[in-house]
Write an enzyme that holds these catalytic residues in place. Structure first.
Site, PDB file in Angstrom:
ATOM      1  N   HIS A   1       0.814  -1.217   0.000  1.00 12.63           N
ATOM      2  CA  HIS A   1       0.000   0.000   0.000  1.00 12.63           C
ATOM      3  C   HIS A   1       0.843   1.261   0.000  1.00 12.63           C
ATOM      4  O   HIS A   1       1.860   1.362   0.667  1.00 12.63           O
ATOM      5  CB  HIS A   1      -0.928   0.006   1.219  1.00 12.63           C
ATOM      6  CG  HIS A   1      -0.213  -0.122   2.530  1.00 12.63           C
ATOM      7  ND1 HIS A   1       0.292   0.953   3.209  1.00 12.63           N
ATOM      8  CD2 HIS A   1       0.071  -1.209   3.287  1.00 12.63           C
ATOM      9  CE1 HIS A   1       0.859   0.549   4.330  1.00 12.63           C
ATOM     10  NE2 HIS A   1       0.746  -0.766   4.397  1.00 12.63           N
ATOM     11  N   ASN A   2       0.401   2.225  -0.801  1.00 12.10           N
ATOM     12  CA  ASN A   2       0.981   3.570  -0.868  1.00 12.10           C
ATOM     13  C   ASN A   2       2.410   3.625  -1.394  1.00 12.10           C
ATOM     14  O   ASN A   2       3.096   4.631  -1.225  1.00 12.10           O
ATOM     15  CB  ASN A   2       0.896   4.269   0.497  1.00 12.10           C
ATOM     16  CG  ASN A   2      -0.534   4.502   0.941  1.00 12.10           C
ATOM     17  OD1 ASN A   2      -1.055   3.760   1.771  1.00 12.10           O
ATOM     18  ND2 ASN A   2      -1.171   5.508   0.372  1.00 12.10           N
TER      19      ASN A   2
END
Length: 208
Positions: free
Chosen positions: A128-129
Site C-alpha cells: 500500500h501507498n
C-alpha cells in the site's frame, strides 16, 4: 467506447469506464468505478478492484491482482489484531506492463502509484501507498513494503526485498537478492544484504 472486447464470463462493475480498443479477456473481474484507458489489455483471470485507474496502452498479464487490501493490522489490548481498512486506490500510468500473478495493493489513504512506462515482472508484491517512478523495471519475486518511494529509470533485480517507508532515488540499480533497508541516492548501484555499494560488496565477499 467503440471497439471494446469483453470475453466470456468477465464481470464489469457499475460506473466503470472502458476506453477505445480495450480488450477484456475471459474470466476477468473489474470492480466498480474503475477507469481503463484506450487499447489496454487485461488477460484471463486478472482482478481489478474498485476505484482503480489504469492508463492507456497498458498490459496486465493473467492472474494479476490490482487494488486488493494491503497487509495492515494493529495489535489490540487482547494481544490480537484489528484489521486496518484500506480506503485508497491504485493508479497505473500509460504503457505499463504488469506480469502474471503480480499484486499491487490499494493505498490505506491516498493512492498506490505506478508511473508511466513501468515494467513489472511476474510474482511481484507492491504494498500500500508505494510509488514507482516512470520507466522503472522490476524483476520477478521482488517484494516492496508499504510507503516506499522509488524514482524514475531504476532497475531492480529478482528477489529483492525493500523495507517500508524509505526512498530510492532516480537511476538506482539493485542487484538480485539484495535486501534494502535504508534510502538510496541517485545513481547508486547496490548489492547484498544489507545492500551496500556493489564495489564494497565484492571486496567484502572475499572475507565472507
Amino acid at each position: 467506447e467503440e471497439d471494446v472486447f469483453v470475453g466470456a464470463l468477465a464481470y464489469i462493475g457499475a460506473n466503470t469506464k472502458l476506453g477505445k480498443g480495450v480488450r477484456i479477456y475471459p474470466q476477468v473481474y473489474v470492480g466498480e468505478n474503475v477507469v481503463i484507458g484506450e487499447n489496454t489489455i487485461l488477460y484471463p483471470g486478472v482482478r481489478v478492484y474498485s476505484d482503480t485507474v489504469i492508463g492507456k496502452e497498458t498490459t496486465l498479464q493473467s492472474g494479476a491482482v490490482i487494488g486488493g487490501e494491503g497487509f495492515g493490522f494493529a495489535p489490540n489490548s487482547d494481544n490480537k489484531y484489528d484489521k486496518v481498512f484500506h480506503l485508497g486506490n491504485v493508479r497505473i500510468g500509460d504503457h505499463v506492463e504488469i506480469g502474471a500473478n503480480t499484486t499491487i495493493d490499494r493505498g490505506t489513504i491516498g493512492s498506490t502509484v505506478i508511473g508511466n512506462g513501468v515494467k513489472l515482472d511476474n510474482l511481484i508484491q507492491i504494498a500500500h501507498n508505494v510509488e514507482v517512478g516512470d520507466h522503472t523495471v522490476i524483476a520477478a519475486q521482488t517484494g516492496i513494503a508499504g510507503s516506499v518511494r522509488i524514482g524514475k529509470n531504476c532497475m531492480i533485480g529478482g528477489q529483492v526485498g525493500i523495507a517500508g517507508h524509505i526512498e530510492i532515488a532516480d537511476q538506482v540499480k539493485i542487484a538480485a537478492q539484495s535486501g534494502v533497508s535504508s534510502s538510496l541516492s541517485k545513481g547508486e548501484i547496490v548489492m547484498g544484504t544489507p545492500a551496500m555499494p556493489i564495489r564494497d560488496f565484492k571486496k567484502s565477499y572475499i572475507y565472507f
